[in-house]
Design a protein around this motif. Structure first.
Motif, PDB file in Angstrom:
ATOM      1  N   PHE A   1       0.819  -1.213   0.000  1.00 21.94           N
ATOM      2  CA  PHE A   1       0.000   0.000   0.000  1.00 21.94           C
ATOM      3  C   PHE A   1       0.852   1.262   0.000  1.00 21.94           C
ATOM      4  CE2 PHE A   1      -2.753  -3.287   1.766  1.00 21.94           C
ATOM      5  CZ  PHE A   1      -3.790  -3.209   0.862  1.00 21.94           C
ATOM      6  N   ASP A   2       2.118   1.108   0.351  1.00 24.45           N
ATOM      7  CA  ASP A   2       3.029   2.239   0.284  1.00 24.45           C
ATOM      8  C   ASP A   2       3.199   2.699  -1.156  1.00 24.45           C
ATOM      9  OD1 ASP A   2       4.864   4.110   1.449  1.00 24.45           O
ATOM     10  OD2 ASP A   2       6.482   2.900   0.572  1.00 24.45           O
ATOM     11  N   GLU A   3       3.225   1.766  -2.084  1.00 28.27           N
ATOM     12  CA  GLU A   3       3.316   2.103  -3.508  1.00 28.27           C
ATOM     13  C   GLU A   3       2.085   2.897  -3.953  1.00 28.27           C
ATOM     14  OE1 GLU A   3       5.941   1.395  -5.461  1.00 28.27           O
ATOM     15  OE2 GLU A   3       6.951   0.439  -3.770  1.00 28.27           O
ATOM     16  N   ILE A   4       0.926   2.494  -3.481  1.00 31.01           N
ATOM     17  CA  ILE A   4      -0.320   3.188  -3.835  1.00 31.01           C
ATOM     18  C   ILE A   4      -0.312   4.601  -3.259  1.00 31.01           C
ATOM     19  CG2 ILE A   4      -2.829   3.188  -3.539  1.00 31.01           C
ATOM     20  CD1 ILE A   4      -2.617   0.091  -3.555  1.00 31.01           C
TER      21      ILE A   4
ATOM     22  N   GLN B   1      -0.515   8.108  -5.346  1.00 36.63           N
ATOM     23  CA  GLN B   1      -1.516   9.130  -5.064  1.00 36.63           C
ATOM     24  C   GLN B   1      -0.845  10.491  -4.829  1.00 36.63           C
ATOM     25  OE1 GLN B   1      -3.972   8.305  -1.669  1.00 36.63           O
ATOM     26  NE2 GLN B   1      -5.469   9.852  -2.250  1.00 36.63           N
ATOM     27  N   GLU B   2       0.268  10.497  -4.126  1.00 34.12           N
ATOM     28  CA  GLU B   2       0.998  11.745  -3.903  1.00 34.12           C
ATOM     29  C   GLU B   2       1.501  12.329  -5.223  1.00 34.12           C
ATOM     30  OE1 GLU B   2       4.064  10.862  -1.085  1.00 34.12           O
ATOM     31  OE2 GLU B   2       2.629  10.480   0.534  1.00 34.12           O
TER      32      GLU B   2
END
Length: 152
Positions: A18-21, A25-26
């Motif tokens: 979820f860090d990739e997601i 998003q950023e």
């Protein structure tokens, strides 16, 4: 001869997909801040209609897509060197069928400020809305001649 072993900087067990997601998003939010036209077009409930601006010898022609908008719901104004287009449409539908009552409402708003070249005037301007396309034709006044100051 031994080859150097490259180890990943992150441990596989501590990897968070979820860090990739979150990073993606950023990046998308940064892109929206970088390009305000995209932000105003896709963010919020007010849409910025697609617009073409053509400059001819003695007039400027602005063409804007306003699908489904009646001419009574369109407001045009000229503020400084910007053509401001504001339009809205609303629909309310009520249906009663075998004891069921359904009531739906929709509202859409268009807003766009279009920068115009110097010398455009509203006097003699015409606007036409046909098949969802608004065409505004504004005459240009004579270009201001640049005055030079002589050095003594």
């Amino acid at each position: 001869m031994k080859f150097p072993i490259k180890r990943p900087s992150r441990d596989v067990y501590s990897w968070d997909p979820f860090d990739e997601i979150r990073r993606m998003q950023e990046h998308m939010e940064q892109m929206m801040r970088t390009f305000p036209a995209l932000e105003s077009r896709y963010a919020g409930e007010t849409l910025a209609p697609l617009t073409d601006v053509a400059e001819e010898d003695n007039k400027v022609i602005v063409t804007t897509d306003l699908p489904g908008i009646d001419r009574e719901n369109v407001e045009l104004s000229l503020k400084e060197n910007f053509l401001v287009i504001s339009a809205s449409k609303g629909k309310e539908e009520e249906t009663e069928k075998e004891g069921y009552l359904r009531k739906e409402r929709s509202f859409m708003r268009y807003y766009r400020e279009i920068p115009l070249p110097e010398g455009v005037t509203e006097e003699g301007a015409t606007a036409q809305l046909k098949n969802g396309v608004l065409t505004v034709t504004m005459p240009k006044t004579k270009a201001l001649t640049e005055k030079r100051i002589q050095i003594e």
